[in-house]
Write a protein that holds these residues in place. Structure first.
Motif, PDB file in Angstrom:
ATOM      1  N   VAL A 147     -12.506  -9.501 -13.060  1.00  0.00           N
ATOM      2  CA  VAL A 147     -11.551  -9.932 -12.045  1.00  0.00           C
ATOM      3  C   VAL A 147     -11.906  -9.138 -10.795  1.00  0.00           C
ATOM      4  O   VAL A 147     -12.373  -8.006 -10.881  1.00  0.00           O
ATOM      5  CB  VAL A 147     -10.101  -9.606 -12.486  1.00  0.00           C
ATOM      6  N   ARG A 148     -11.680  -9.725  -9.632  1.00  0.00           N
ATOM      7  CA  ARG A 148     -11.919  -9.005  -8.385  1.00  0.00           C
ATOM      8  C   ARG A 148     -10.643  -9.016  -7.549  1.00  0.00           C
ATOM      9  O   ARG A 148      -9.886  -9.973  -7.575  1.00  0.00           O
ATOM     10  CB  ARG A 148     -13.063  -9.637  -7.610  1.00  0.00           C
ATOM     11  N   MET A 149     -10.467  -7.939  -6.813  1.00  0.00           N
ATOM     12  CA  MET A 149      -9.356  -7.872  -5.865  1.00  0.00           C
ATOM     13  C   MET A 149      -9.958  -7.486  -4.525  1.00  0.00           C
ATOM     14  O   MET A 149     -10.624  -6.455  -4.405  1.00  0.00           O
ATOM     15  CB  MET A 149      -8.308  -6.860  -6.300  1.00  0.00           C
ATOM     16  N   ALA A 150      -9.740  -8.322  -3.534  1.00  0.00           N
ATOM     17  CA  ALA A 150     -10.320  -8.106  -2.210  1.00  0.00           C
ATOM     18  C   ALA A 150      -9.223  -7.803  -1.197  1.00  0.00           C
ATOM     19  O   ALA A 150      -8.138  -8.383  -1.239  1.00  0.00           O
ATOM     20  CB  ALA A 150     -11.104  -9.345  -1.774  1.00  0.00           C
ATOM     21  N   PHE A 151      -9.558  -6.876  -0.295  1.00  0.00           N
ATOM     22  CA  PHE A 151      -8.672  -6.493   0.797  1.00  0.00           C
ATOM     23  C   PHE A 151      -9.379  -6.813   2.109  1.00  0.00           C
ATOM     24  O   PHE A 151     -10.542  -6.464   2.279  1.00  0.00           O
ATOM     25  CB  PHE A 151      -8.340  -4.994   0.721  1.00  0.00           C
ATOM     26  N   LEU A 166       0.843  -1.184   0.000  1.00  0.00           N
ATOM     27  CA  LEU A 166       0.000   0.000   0.000  1.00  0.00           C
ATOM     28  C   LEU A 166       0.881   1.238   0.000  1.00  0.00           C
ATOM     29  O   LEU A 166       1.717   1.421   0.886  1.00  0.00           O
ATOM     30  CB  LEU A 166      -0.907  -0.011   1.228  1.00  0.00           C
ATOM     31  N   VAL A 167       0.715   2.090  -0.992  1.00  0.00           N
ATOM     32  CA  VAL A 167       1.493   3.317  -1.090  1.00  0.00           C
ATOM     33  C   VAL A 167       0.759   4.395  -0.305  1.00  0.00           C
ATOM     34  O   VAL A 167      -0.403   4.693  -0.563  1.00  0.00           O
ATOM     35  CB  VAL A 167       1.661   3.757  -2.563  1.00  0.00           C
ATOM     36  N   ALA A 168       1.439   4.967   0.671  1.00  0.00           N
ATOM     37  CA  ALA A 168       0.855   6.010   1.507  1.00  0.00           C
ATOM     38  C   ALA A 168       1.651   7.294   1.334  1.00  0.00           C
ATOM     39  O   ALA A 168       2.694   7.316   0.678  1.00  0.00           O
ATOM     40  CB  ALA A 168       0.864   5.570   2.977  1.00  0.00           C
ATOM     41  N   SER A 169       1.163   8.355   1.944  1.00  0.00           N
ATOM     42  CA  SER A 169       1.875   9.629   1.829  1.00  0.00           C
ATOM     43  C   SER A 169       3.213   9.588   2.558  1.00  0.00           C
ATOM     44  O   SER A 169       4.135  10.312   2.221  1.00  0.00           O
ATOM     45  CB  SER A 169       1.012  10.767   2.366  1.00  0.00           C
ATOM     46  N   ALA A 170       3.319   8.717   3.539  1.00  0.00           N
ATOM     47  CA  ALA A 170       4.601   8.549   4.234  1.00  0.00           C
ATOM     48  C   ALA A 170       5.547   7.766   3.320  1.00  0.00           C
ATOM     49  O   ALA A 170       5.102   6.996   2.471  1.00  0.00           O
ATOM     50  CB  ALA A 170       4.393   7.793   5.544  1.00  0.00           C
ATOM     51  N   VAL A 225       0.134  -5.410   2.726  1.00  0.00           N
ATOM     52  CA  VAL A 225      -1.171  -5.907   3.159  1.00  0.00           C
ATOM     53  C   VAL A 225      -1.519  -7.132   2.321  1.00  0.00           C
ATOM     54  O   VAL A 225      -1.166  -7.215   1.148  1.00  0.00           O
ATOM     55  CB  VAL A 225      -2.276  -4.834   3.016  1.00  0.00           C
ATOM     56  N   PRO A 226      -2.208  -8.091   2.915  1.00  0.00           N
ATOM     57  CA  PRO A 226      -2.648  -9.238   2.125  1.00  0.00           C
ATOM     58  C   PRO A 226      -3.823  -8.822   1.245  1.00  0.00           C
ATOM     59  O   PRO A 226      -4.611  -7.956   1.609  1.00  0.00           O
ATOM     60  CB  PRO A 226      -3.079 -10.251   3.189  1.00  0.00           C
ATOM     61  N   ALA A 227      -3.910  -9.419   0.103  1.00  0.00           N
ATOM     62  CA  ALA A 227      -5.034  -9.185  -0.802  1.00  0.00           C
ATOM     63  C   ALA A 227      -5.274 -10.478  -1.571  1.00  0.00           C
ATOM     64  O   ALA A 227      -4.427 -11.378  -1.580  1.00  0.00           O
ATOM     65  CB  ALA A 227      -4.725  -8.036  -1.755  1.00  0.00           C
ATOM     66  N   THR A 228      -6.414 -10.560  -2.216  1.00  0.00           N
ATOM     67  CA  THR A 228      -6.751 -11.751  -2.988  1.00  0.00           C
ATOM     68  C   THR A 228      -7.252 -11.348  -4.365  1.00  0.00           C
ATOM     69  O   THR A 228      -8.159 -10.526  -4.471  1.00  0.00           O
ATOM     70  CB  THR A 228      -7.849 -12.579  -2.274  1.00  0.00           C
ATOM     71  N   LEU A 229      -6.640 -11.914  -5.394  1.00  0.00           N
ATOM     72  CA  LEU A 229      -7.154 -11.790  -6.747  1.00  0.00           C
ATOM     73  C   LEU A 229      -8.113 -12.947  -6.965  1.00  0.00           C
ATOM     74  O   LEU A 229      -7.805 -14.096  -6.587  1.00  0.00           O
ATOM     75  CB  LEU A 229      -6.026 -11.856  -7.773  1.00  0.00           C
ATOM     76  N   HIS A 267       1.071  -1.722  -4.980  1.00  0.00           N
ATOM     77  CA  HIS A 267       2.049  -2.369  -5.849  1.00  0.00           C
ATOM     78  C   HIS A 267       1.951  -3.872  -5.620  1.00  0.00           C
ATOM     79  O   HIS A 267       1.888  -4.318  -4.473  1.00  0.00           O
ATOM     80  CB  HIS A 267       3.468  -1.945  -5.490  1.00  0.00           C
ATOM     81  N   ILE A 268       1.974  -4.617  -6.716  1.00  0.00           N
ATOM     82  CA  ILE A 268       1.972  -6.077  -6.645  1.00  0.00           C
ATOM     83  C   ILE A 268       3.093  -6.573  -7.552  1.00  0.00           C
ATOM     84  O   ILE A 268       3.366  -5.962  -8.590  1.00  0.00           O
ATOM     85  CB  ILE A 268       0.635  -6.668  -7.128  1.00  0.00           C
TER      86      ILE A 268
END
Length: 138
Positions: A37-41, A13-17, A23-27, A98-99
């Protein structure tokens, strides 16, 4: 044979910092919805504390691995040697992750094996979808 492909990925996860949080995610791909296609957080990775899932076209993800793609709520583009950036635009703001491109390509290869590109229409249940649309019309 299962009609669903799910692949866990690590999204940064790109943040301002300056630091990026992983973080885990699922395609996810479902043959019954062959163009999407779905991407879940999971809840801990979201501002609301609820699972968030984004749906976008399989074609967008495929194109975005090799060059910038998308002009709407979801945009995809390559970044560096082995990263793919996904941007999710919502009224609350923009989330950028980013992945590893290799993970995206592996997922797309599995999807291609289940439903070859250009053959998605074969897996659509048009009679059922039309019946659902017309169900409340009478």
């Amino acid at each position: 044979m299962s009609t669903v492909i799910e692949q866990a990925v690590q999204a940064r996860l790109v943040a301002s910092a300056p630091q990026m949080e992983t973080v885990p995610a699922t395609l996810r791909y479902d043959r019954e919805d062959p163009f999407a296609v779905r991407m879940a957080f999971p809840p801990p990775a979201t501002l609301e504390g609820n699972e968030v899932s984004w749906a976008f076209s399989r074609e967008l993800l495929t194109a975005g691995v090799d060059g910038p793609a998308g002009v709407g709520d979801v945009r995809v583009r390559p970044f560096g040697f082995d990263r793919t950036v996904l941007e999710f635009h919502a009224p609350e703001g923009v989330a950028m992750v980013h992945i590893r491109t290799s993970e995206v390509r592996r997922f797309l290869k599995r999807v291609q094996g289940m439903v070859p590109r250009g053959r998605e229409h074969i897996y659509l249940d048009l009679d059922h979808n039309l019946a659902e649309l017309l169900r409340d019309a009478c």
